[in-house]
Design an enzyme around this catalytic site. Sequence first.
Site, PDB file in Angstrom:
ATOM      1  N   SER A  16      48.378  41.804  40.986  1.00 14.47           N
ATOM      2  CA  SER A  16      48.613  40.594  40.203  1.00 14.47           C
ATOM      3  C   SER A  16      48.605  39.314  41.020  1.00 14.47           C
ATOM      4  O   SER A  16      48.334  38.246  40.512  1.00 14.47           O
ATOM      5  CB  SER A  16      49.942  40.706  39.455  1.00 14.47           C
ATOM      6  OG  SER A  16      49.923  41.823  38.599  1.00 14.47           O
ATOM      7  N   THR A  17      48.945  39.401  42.284  1.00 14.73           N
ATOM      8  CA  THR A  17      48.995  38.212  43.127  1.00 14.73           C
ATOM      9  C   THR A  17      48.267  38.475  44.428  1.00 14.73           C
ATOM     10  O   THR A  17      48.061  39.614  44.836  1.00 14.73           O
ATOM     11  CB  THR A  17      50.453  37.807  43.442  1.00 14.73           C
ATOM     12  OG1 THR A  17      51.096  38.893  44.112  1.00 14.73           O
ATOM     13  CG2 THR A  17      51.213  37.486  42.165  1.00 14.73           C
TER      14      THR A  17
END
Length: 203
Positions: A16-17
């Site tokens: 996600s990051t």
Amino acid sequence: MSSSATGQIIGYVRVSTADQNPARQIDALGTVDKTFTDELSGKNRDRPELTEMIDYARAGDTVRVKSPDRLSRSTIDLLNIIKELKAKGVAVEFVDNPQLNTDDKMGSFMITILAAVAEMERATIRERQAEGILLAKERGVYDRGPKLTKEQISEARERIDLGVPKAAVARDLGVSRSTLYAALAGTGRYEQVGDAPQTATTE
């Protein structure tokens, strides 16, 4: 865990990051022939590795993912990806959720249930939107805004000046003739859009 008898095992990983380490997901996939990794979140077709993976997969292949939320965080998007892969003859395996594997009868059944739930969610959303629009109209505050941009209005004027019928211009722009007339005249929603008003006439 099942595997493809004729095709490749394709791993897909999504973090996600930018600073999230994909190693745990990669380890969970086990032995695969090729791995695609997206390191940033995004809508389905905004994820380049997902797009490449779907394009790369061939009939008989199996896409292996750690869990459904790694393939997509939206149930509707997840089902669309599975449907697209299934149409190509590609199976999908979930390491953490084997009950959803598409090459298994129970998995196919569970996917059908998810599809039914997603459709119910879509229907609920549409119903709430319709109710919200109705309430807004009753309060006199509903306004979807102009359908045509300033550039589209200018282009419409140019075509009409060249002799193109207004009905044809409206059809090409995907709006009704009344909407086109309002845009040309600068009335209603179009008071602040476009160039100097032009009197609209019907044809």
